[in-house]
Design a protein around this motif. Sequence first.
Motif, PDB file in Angstrom:
ATOM      1  N   SER A  79      -4.202  -1.866   7.060  1.00 54.74           N
ATOM      2  CA  SER A  79      -5.236  -2.193   6.071  1.00 54.74           C
ATOM      3  C   SER A  79      -5.492  -3.688   6.005  1.00 54.74           C
ATOM      4  CB  SER A  79      -4.849  -1.648   4.688  1.00 54.74           C
ATOM      5  OG  SER A  79      -3.618  -2.194   4.241  1.00 54.74           O
ATOM      6  N   ARG A 127      -7.978  -8.548  -2.291  1.00 55.15           N
ATOM      7  CA  ARG A 127      -7.255  -8.233  -1.056  1.00 55.15           C
ATOM      8  C   ARG A 127      -7.203  -9.423  -0.112  1.00 55.15           C
ATOM      9  NH1 ARG A 127      -9.861  -2.919   1.354  1.00 55.15           N
ATOM     10  NH2 ARG A 127     -11.511  -3.334  -0.148  1.00 55.15           N
ATOM     11  N   GLN A 130       0.049  -8.975  -3.821  1.00 56.69           N
ATOM     12  CA  GLN A 130      -0.223  -7.549  -3.642  1.00 56.69           C
ATOM     13  C   GLN A 130       1.093  -6.830  -3.372  1.00 56.69           C
ATOM     14  OE1 GLN A 130      -3.472  -6.412  -0.956  1.00 56.69           O
ATOM     15  NE2 GLN A 130      -2.183  -4.756  -0.182  1.00 56.69           N
ATOM     16  N   ALA A 171      -4.551   0.476  -7.371  1.00 50.06           N
ATOM     17  CA  ALA A 171      -5.394   1.333  -6.545  1.00 50.06           C
ATOM     18  C   ALA A 171      -4.515   2.256  -5.722  1.00 50.06           C
ATOM     19  CB  ALA A 171      -6.287   0.492  -5.624  1.00 50.06           C
ATOM     20  N   GLU A 172      -5.123   3.323  -5.241  1.00 45.22           N
ATOM     21  CA  GLU A 172      -4.424   4.277  -4.394  1.00 45.22           C
ATOM     22  C   GLU A 172      -4.791   4.026  -2.932  1.00 45.22           C
ATOM     23  OE1 GLU A 172      -4.896   7.932  -7.649  1.00 45.22           O
ATOM     24  OE2 GLU A 172      -6.102   7.873  -5.821  1.00 45.22           O
ATOM     25  N   LEU A 173      -3.808   4.095  -2.056  1.00 38.06           N
ATOM     26  CA  LEU A 173      -4.107   4.157  -0.640  1.00 38.06           C
ATOM     27  C   LEU A 173      -3.930   5.619  -0.238  1.00 38.06           C
ATOM     28  CD1 LEU A 173      -3.382   1.686   2.159  1.00 38.06           C
ATOM     29  CD2 LEU A 173      -3.120   4.136   2.580  1.00 38.06           C
ATOM     30  N   ARG A 174      -5.019   6.218   0.220  1.00 38.42           N
ATOM     31  CA  ARG A 174      -5.027   7.633   0.575  1.00 38.42           C
ATOM     32  C   ARG A 174      -5.155   7.806   2.078  1.00 38.42           C
ATOM     33  NH1 ARG A 174      -6.827  11.746  -3.352  1.00 38.42           N
ATOM     34  NH2 ARG A 174      -6.479  10.921  -5.455  1.00 38.42           N
ATOM     35  N   TRP A 203      -7.762   6.476   6.578  1.00 35.02           N
ATOM     36  CA  TRP A 203      -7.220   5.930   5.338  1.00 35.02           C
ATOM     37  C   TRP A 203      -8.354   5.280   4.551  1.00 35.02           C
ATOM     38  CZ3 TRP A 203      -7.728   0.780   4.067  1.00 35.02           C
ATOM     39  CH2 TRP A 203      -8.032  -0.103   5.114  1.00 35.02           C
ATOM     40  N   GLN A 259      -8.969   3.150   0.408  1.00 39.84           N
ATOM     41  CA  GLN A 259      -8.404   2.667  -0.851  1.00 39.84           C
ATOM     42  C   GLN A 259      -9.405   2.927  -1.963  1.00 39.84           C
ATOM     43  OE1 GLN A 259      -7.975  -1.303   0.731  1.00 39.84           O
ATOM     44  NE2 GLN A 259      -5.757  -1.126   0.890  1.00 39.84           N
ATOM     45  N   GLU A 310      -9.679   2.577  -6.423  1.00 37.64           N
ATOM     46  CA  GLU A 310      -9.024   2.150  -7.650  1.00 37.64           C
ATOM     47  C   GLU A 310      -8.624   3.362  -8.487  1.00 37.64           C
ATOM     48  OE1 GLU A 310     -11.142  -0.878  -9.752  1.00 37.64           O
ATOM     49  OE2 GLU A 310     -10.983  -2.318  -8.093  1.00 37.64           O
ATOM     50  N   TYR A 328      -1.015   0.593  -4.640  1.00 36.22           N
ATOM     51  CA  TYR A 328      -0.789  -0.846  -4.541  1.00 36.22           C
ATOM     52  C   TYR A 328      -1.373  -1.540  -5.764  1.00 36.22           C
ATOM     53  CZ  TYR A 328      -5.587  -1.839  -2.856  1.00 36.22           C
ATOM     54  OH  TYR A 328      -6.950  -1.974  -2.742  1.00 36.22           O
TER      55      TYR A 328
END
Length: 338
Positions: free
Chosen positions: A97, A123, A158, A185-188, A307, A309, A311, A332
């Motif tokens: 990422s 980021r 981060q 936030a989610e990392l999916r 992948w 990201q 929020e 994260y």
Amino acid sequence: MEFTASGPWEVRITPLDVGKRVSVRRLAEGGEADAKFTDTVGVLISWDDGVLVITRRTGETVRILESSLVAGKVIPSVPARRRGLPAASFEELARISARAWQPVESEPLGGWLLRAASGFTRRANSVLPLGDPGVPLDDALERVRAWYGSRDLPAYIQTATGGDGTQEALCVELERRGWEREVSAELRVGGLAPVGDLDADVSRVRLDRSIDDTGGAGEGWLRRYHRLGVPGPHVRSVLSSGPSVWFATVPGESEVPAAIGRCVVDGRWAGFMAVEVDPARHRQGLAKSVMTALARRALDEGASAAWLQVESDNDGARAMYEGMGFAVHHLYHHFRRS
């Protein structure tokens, strides 16, 4: 939850289990007279002076009195992986990422990377701490503050929680030193082929290699992107960074597109970012069309995993990505020092 009433409860954890993922049950405030309990699952960060500190997957820190424990045990470090999802470590995804959203300037501090891009997105303007900074933590944080201060930028770090090898302990240490978690936030992750196979109208999506090829020298694309902030060359530098970058555009009735998106292909991974839709065009399938078109191009380049990201408070986007098969890998957070 982890405990049932079918057998005796036991506290089967000790201070030797610090660093492991645990599930505990404790008496809630009010004591035994009310017979109410609270359950907590997370990483046991410390156990000192009769107080346990546990960090939940969300990054929330919970302090528990040892005297209130009624049950506790060590559990697997991460939940069982959902069938069909690509396997990846936290560090692999963190580096993938980061390559997809590169700063204008950076400087190493041991295993940490200080990043800046004139304030365009957290980021690209935060520390990526993947390892030991090589100096005591307080010294490292002072260097971080000085580095960002010299650029008139707030100091962000981060961090990640909720995965195997994530940074719960660092989160607690930052909180102890007055750093505040500003956004999470989610990392999916998900399979790429299912996104490419979605029933979507991709004929209306234009794909370009450069943001300046999207029409109007890229100004329309940038105007649709709600995180733009102060325009400048640093914005194009960040958006154009990455191993193999694609920009998606769905034309609108003016020079501002109806929808946009960005995808970075990096080996087996394809990352989706900047998916935006004109609010007046919501529920017309434009986001799905953008995602599908980008996924098909990434599949053509040999990628197989995806992948993105999102929020944690963006319920609409989270529901859409869930429907596409994306599941949370870890969370994260950006910590800021006032």
